[in-house]
Design an enzyme around this catalytic site. Structure first.
Site, short mmCIF file in Angstrom:
data_model
loop_
_atom_site.label_atom_id
_atom_site.label_comp_id
_atom_site.label_asym_id
_atom_site.label_seq_id
_atom_site.Cartn_x
_atom_site.Cartn_y
_atom_site.Cartn_z
CG HIS A 62 -1.66 -1.18 1.54
ND1 HIS A 62 -2.90 -1.39 1.00
CD2 HIS A 62 -1.40 -2.27 2.32
CE1 HIS A 62 -3.39 -2.55 1.44
NE2 HIS A 62 -2.49 -3.10 2.24
C1 BDR Z 1 -2.27 0.77 5.75
O1 BDR Z 1 -2.32 0.35 7.11
C2 BDR Z 1 -1.07 -0.11 7.52
O2 BDR Z 1 -1.20 -1.30 8.19
C3 BDR Z 1 -0.21 -0.24 6.30
O3 BDR Z 1 1.13 0.07 6.62
C4 BDR Z 1 -0.81 0.78 5.36
O4 BDR Z 1 -0.28 2.06 5.58
C5 BDR Z 1 -3.12 -0.14 4.90
O5 BDR Z 1 -4.44 -0.09 5.33
#
Ligand code: BDR
Ligand code: CA
Length: 312
Positions: free
Chosen positions: A239
């Site tokens: 992400h």
């Molecule tokens: C986001 O939440 C975190 O766990 C990850 O690093 C990312 O930024 C995804 O939902």
């Protein structure tokens, strides 16, 4: 070359985002703000410091961000996805500890540099504080990119909420109401930014340095965690890397301009809302939501950047 300040809570995909920023010749990483989120702020700080040391970039300041959300709640951490210490099976050496620079240094960095982009790939508390404590911050920053939210698609913490917005919805809602030139990278696109072991092996064949040598073990852990969440995925979504990649390659994705709200309480907590009806009123604010991107462009960019030499 883009000057960026990165807000992060490493965390596995945050760690890949830090590596991507360090290895990308188009990015000048001015500072990293460390906060609670996937792990505690102390753990996030140690992980950032360890990655900077492996890259020979301990000159980059680590700024001390938030310990907990604006609500004062005790944060929930996610060891099952990121490992007990945030880097999967990798631990900074015994006794290793990151050193923090005071939050106020961010205002000096912003004053001394033109054309800064802020990228926030963690809970939004620290960035909300930058806005609340500063003057005209929204005008002094060229653009803001945040990873968060889920628009008309399922969340990853609750049925409708994504983790960064769920962690501190008050902060996220403040950002979408106050910032200008805000680009949102939600789960709509980031869930599809899947990296596989084949991609990782390609990088390892093309490159060999202490920073890259740890990605194999980290990715194996992250993939195993995602295999439990989504059996058969055969990879895992980065992400936070997609957020940086879209910032550097804006034409890689398509945005819609929409006003956004983040719900604060009860079952809707952290849910991101925008009006997608045909008859929706035109947006007031400059908020751009990424809804699609070119996956093959992303993978090629990821492999190219991650296999670049250190210290170029
Ligand atoms: C986001 O939440 C975190 O766990 C990850 O690093 C990312 O930024 C995804 O939902
Ligand atoms: Ca993150």
């Amino acid at each position: 070359m883009k000057k960026i300040i990165l807000f992060a809570d490493p965390g596995i995909d945050d760690s890949f985002a830090i590596m991507y920023a360090l290895l990308n010749p188009e990015i000048d990483l001015l500072a990293i703000v460390s906060s609670y989120g996937n792990v505690t702020k102390q753990q996030a700080t140690d992980n950032i410091a360890y990655l900077l040391e492996l890259a020979g970039r301990s000159d980059i300041p680590i700024i001390g961000g938030a310990n907990s959300p604006l609500s004062g709640e005790i944060p929930t951490y996610y060891p099952e996805i990121h490992g007990p210490e945030g880097l999967g099976p990798i631990k900074p050496p015994e006794g290793f500890s990151g050193e923090l620079t005071n939050f106020s240094e961010l205002y000096n960095i912003i004053k001394e540099n033109d054309d800064i982009t802020i990228v926030d790939v963690g809970r939004n508390t620290s960035l909300a504080n930058l806005y609340l404590l500063g003057e005209n911050i929204a005008e002094e920053i060229s653009a803001f990119y945040i990873m968060g939210g889920a628009f008309l698609v399922p969340g990853n913490v609750t049925a409708s909420a994504e983790a960064n917005f769920y962690g501190d919805p008050v902060a996220s809602n403040l950002l979408v109401s106050k910032l200008d030139n805000l680009y949102i990278v939600p789960l709509n696109v980031s869930n599809k930014a899947i990296i596989t072991m084949e991609h990782i092996n390609t990088i390892l064949q093309m490159s060999n340095n202490p920073l890259i040598n740890i990605i194999d073990d980290i990715m194996q852990f992250y993939m195993a965690a995602y295999e439990k969440l989504i059996p058969g995925l055969n990879g895992a979504p980065l992400h936070d890397v997609l957020t940086l990649s879209l910032m550097i390659n804006p034409a890689m994705g398509r945005v819609v301009r929409k006003d956004v709200d983040v719900l604060l309480t009860d079952e809707g907590r952290g849910t991101s809302i925008a009006d997608f009806r045909e008859r929706a009123e035109p947006a007031d604010k400059n908020i751009f939501i990424y809804l699609t991107f070119d996956y093959y462009w992303f993978v090629n960019d990821f492999i190219r950047v991650m296999s670049s030499p250190l210290n170029q």
